[in-house]
Design an enzyme around this catalytic site. Sequence first.
Site, PDB file in Angstrom:
ATOM      1  N   HIS A 159       6.465 -10.351 -19.237  1.00 47.28           N
ATOM      2  CA  HIS A 159       7.658 -10.362 -18.377  1.00 47.28           C
ATOM      3  C   HIS A 159       8.656  -9.353 -18.909  1.00 47.28           C
ATOM      4  CE1 HIS A 159      11.091 -11.846 -16.106  1.00 47.28           C
ATOM      5  NE2 HIS A 159      10.190 -12.396 -15.308  1.00 47.28           N
ATOM      6  N   ASP A 209       3.732 -17.002 -12.659  1.00 45.46           N
ATOM      7  CA  ASP A 209       2.560 -16.853 -11.793  1.00 45.46           C
ATOM      8  C   ASP A 209       1.271 -17.379 -12.417  1.00 45.46           C
ATOM      9  OD1 ASP A 209       3.824 -15.603  -9.573  1.00 45.46           O
ATOM     10  OD2 ASP A 209       4.042 -13.801 -10.767  1.00 45.46           O
TER      11      ASP A 209
HETATM   12  N1  CMC Z   1      -1.631  -7.629 -19.895  1.00 49.93           N
HETATM   13  C1  CMC Z   1      -1.859  -6.678 -20.828  1.00 49.93           C
HETATM   14  N2  CMC Z   1      -0.904  -5.945 -21.394  1.00 49.93           N
HETATM   15  C2  CMC Z   1       0.363  -6.180 -21.015  1.00 49.93           C
HETATM   16  C3  CMC Z   1       0.686  -7.152 -20.052  1.00 49.93           C
HETATM   17  C4  CMC Z   1      -0.378  -7.897 -19.500  1.00 49.93           C
HETATM   18  N3  CMC Z   1      -0.144  -8.831 -18.590  1.00 49.93           N
HETATM   19  N4  CMC Z   1       2.020  -7.162 -19.853  1.00 49.93           N
HETATM   20  C5  CMC Z   1       2.527  -6.231 -20.669  1.00 49.93           C
HETATM   21  N5  CMC Z   1       1.544  -5.627 -21.371  1.00 49.93           N
HETATM   22  C6  CMC Z   1       1.691  -4.596 -22.411  1.00 49.93           C
HETATM   23  C7  CMC Z   1       2.134  -3.286 -21.827  1.00 49.93           C
HETATM   24  O1  CMC Z   1       1.007  -2.524 -21.451  1.00 49.93           O
HETATM   25  C8  CMC Z   1       2.877  -2.699 -22.986  1.00 49.93           C
HETATM   26  O2  CMC Z   1       1.919  -2.238 -23.933  1.00 49.93           O
HETATM   27  P1  CMC Z   1       2.279  -0.961 -24.896  1.00 49.93           P
HETATM   28  O3  CMC Z   1       3.508  -1.353 -25.649  1.00 49.93           O
HETATM   29  O4  CMC Z   1       1.057  -0.816 -25.751  1.00 49.93           O
HETATM   30  O5  CMC Z   1       2.481   0.196 -23.976  1.00 49.93           O
HETATM   31  C9  CMC Z   1       3.550  -3.903 -23.622  1.00 49.93           C
HETATM   32  O6  CMC Z   1       2.749  -5.005 -23.255  1.00 49.93           O
HETATM   33  C10 CMC Z   1       4.960  -4.156 -23.208  1.00 49.93           C
HETATM   34  O7  CMC Z   1       5.025  -4.259 -21.827  1.00 49.93           O
HETATM   35  P2  CMC Z   1       6.457  -4.410 -21.173  1.00 49.93           P
HETATM   36  O8  CMC Z   1       7.216  -3.149 -21.338  1.00 49.93           O
HETATM   37  O9  CMC Z   1       7.059  -5.656 -21.682  1.00 49.93           O
HETATM   38  O10 CMC Z   1       6.095  -4.643 -19.673  1.00 49.93           O
HETATM   39  P3  CMC Z   1       7.027  -4.363 -18.435  1.00 49.93           P
HETATM   40  O11 CMC Z   1       8.360  -4.928 -18.658  1.00 49.93           O
HETATM   41  O12 CMC Z   1       6.953  -2.929 -18.083  1.00 49.93           O
HETATM   42  O13 CMC Z   1       6.239  -5.158 -17.310  1.00 49.93           O
HETATM   43  C11 CMC Z   1       5.238  -6.954 -16.234  1.00 49.93           C
HETATM   44  C12 CMC Z   1       6.424  -6.518 -17.090  1.00 49.93           C
HETATM   45  C13 CMC Z   1       5.507  -8.368 -15.762  1.00 49.93           C
HETATM   46  C14 CMC Z   1       5.123  -6.038 -15.003  1.00 49.93           C
HETATM   47  C15 CMC Z   1       3.964  -6.887 -17.088  1.00 49.93           C
HETATM   48  O14 CMC Z   1       4.081  -7.789 -18.156  1.00 49.93           O
HETATM   49  C16 CMC Z   1       2.716  -7.159 -16.282  1.00 49.93           C
HETATM   50  O15 CMC Z   1       2.163  -6.255 -15.670  1.00 49.93           O
HETATM   51  N6  CMC Z   1       2.228  -8.448 -16.237  1.00 49.93           N
HETATM   52  C17 CMC Z   1       1.108  -8.783 -15.397  1.00 49.93           C
HETATM   53  C18 CMC Z   1       1.586  -8.946 -13.948  1.00 49.93           C
HETATM   54  C19 CMC Z   1       2.376 -10.214 -13.777  1.00 49.93           C
HETATM   55  O16 CMC Z   1       1.971 -11.282 -14.229  1.00 49.93           O
HETATM   56  N7  CMC Z   1       3.493 -10.113 -13.046  1.00 49.93           N
HETATM   57  C20 CMC Z   1       4.359 -11.262 -12.744  1.00 49.93           C
HETATM   58  C21 CMC Z   1       5.668 -11.153 -13.466  1.00 49.93           C
HETATM   59  S1  CMC Z   1       6.631 -12.666 -13.464  1.00 49.93           S
HETATM   60  C22 CMC Z   1       7.010 -13.037 -11.835  1.00 49.93           C
HETATM   61  C23 CMC Z   1       7.501 -11.926 -10.991  1.00 49.93           C
HETATM   62  O17 CMC Z   1       8.309 -11.103 -11.377  1.00 49.93           O
HETATM   63  O18 CMC Z   1       7.064 -11.899  -9.835  1.00 49.93           O
END
Ligand code: CMC
Length: 428
Positions: A306, A363
């Site tokens: 998140h 989710d």
């Molecule tokens: N699986 C694998 N790696 C992950 C995931 C995941 N679900 N989430 C984050 N990471 C990695 C990301 O690749 C990054 O790696 P690195 O530092 O090596 O580049 C690191 O963790 C930090 O990510 P972040 O900057 O915290 O992520 P973000 O803020 O850009 O994205 C997110 C947040 C929710 C889009 C992402 O965690 C994700 O894609 N999760 C899976 C999709 C998901 O479950 N979405 C629902 C979110 S909650 C409800 C809503 O908003 O609708």
Amino acid sequence: MADKAILTVGDQKIELPILEGTEGDRALDITKLRDQTGVVTFDPSLGNTSLCRSAITFIDGEQGVLRYRGIPIEQFTVKPNFVEAAWMLIFGRLPKREELVRFSNLLTENELLHEGVKHQFQHIPPDAPPMAILSATLSHLACYHQELLALEDEESLEAAAARLISKVRTIAAFSYRRSLGLPVNYPDPHLRYCANFLHMMFSLPYQQYIVTREVEDALNLMFILHADHEQNCSTSTVRIVGSAKANLFASCAAAVCALWGPLHGGANVEVMEMLQRIHDGGLSPEDCIREAKDKTNPFRLYGFGHRVYRNYDPRAKILKEACDKVFHQLKRKDPLLDIARKLEELALADPYFVDRRLYPNVDFYSGILLRAMGIPTNMFTVCFAIGRLPGWIAHWKEQHDDPSTKILRPRQIYTGQPKTDYTPLEKR
Ligand code: CMC
């Protein structure tokens, strides 16, 4: 604590005021930065940018805290119903009994769709994505409520909110019935909000769907947990669209499009597909974790991570407990719940997820709960949207009521061609 910061740009030093929220959030006020120094800030995913001041929802991502209008989310699992929570989010305080009754009556009065809107469903392909139908139909509602396009007082805002919150269920259920080629069920004014939605989804001409208390409560909880989450992608969309003075219907329709994305509300569908793939033997839980960690693979562990929470999402904790309770009450089992638990266990013991502080989000368990209620996977994100609508309306109203609001218009850093002359076609 200092109430200003000093910034040095070249040989210039300027003072930036520090703003503080009621829970101690601190932000550098850079509104005068460009005027004073000629530079702007660069924050492409807005991860360090406060878009506005807001009094609706508080999140402490480090501690895993979520509060609606100051009330901890955990307190919503016992008492208020979704309609009460919706009114509170929009109008800023818990409603008095007569206010709640009036709003509930407004919802009942507005639960039908104009026959013109209903006929539109005949022209939509049966396999159309329900989120596309929802967005188009919310936008379409503007044609039938033109008197509510300019909301100049609280009463007309309440009327518009009631129309949207009530009709969104009807639209969702009609689109589901259309996808199955079944006749639509008109709403039943005697049923409460969630029970009415389930009736419109599942009753048959020869058999009324009987809503059990357990299922009604679980859906009520689902909607409440999704009702607001401050400046997430779809809510920021509402604010961006609304800042151009676009009407509430158009702003909420745009938010549905944002929510549809698999990184946002669409993640609940991705989670179910992932769990189903594991269940069908296409992938082991260990392989799933491996794929999610592989940076050459676009796959992610859906339902994990998140932007704001660096701790267990409190909504996921509540939903996980709700799954246990509902399956026990319904005397049912779901192998996907066991798989989800296993995945969570593996991820929370894996340094990749631990180091990045990635925990289950809302989710991860919501789809399993919706599935227990008989809601099909392609309606999961629509259910998220029904729940989130009060939050979108609350943010639209808060921004609309704030006289200091200006059109939202970010800057960019141009990285294209320097000035170039036009080349005539024959010389290219
Ligand atoms: N699986 C694998 N790696 C992950 C995931 C995941 N679900 N989430 C984050 N990471 C990695 C990301 O690749 C990054 O790696 P690195 O530092 O090596 O580049 C690191 O963790 C930090 O990510 P972040 O900057 O915290 O992520 P973000 O803020 O850009 O994205 C997110 C947040 C929710 C889009 C992402 O965690 C994700 O894609 N999760 C899976 C999709 C998901 O479950 N979405 C629902 C979110 S909650 C409800 C809503 O908003 O609708």
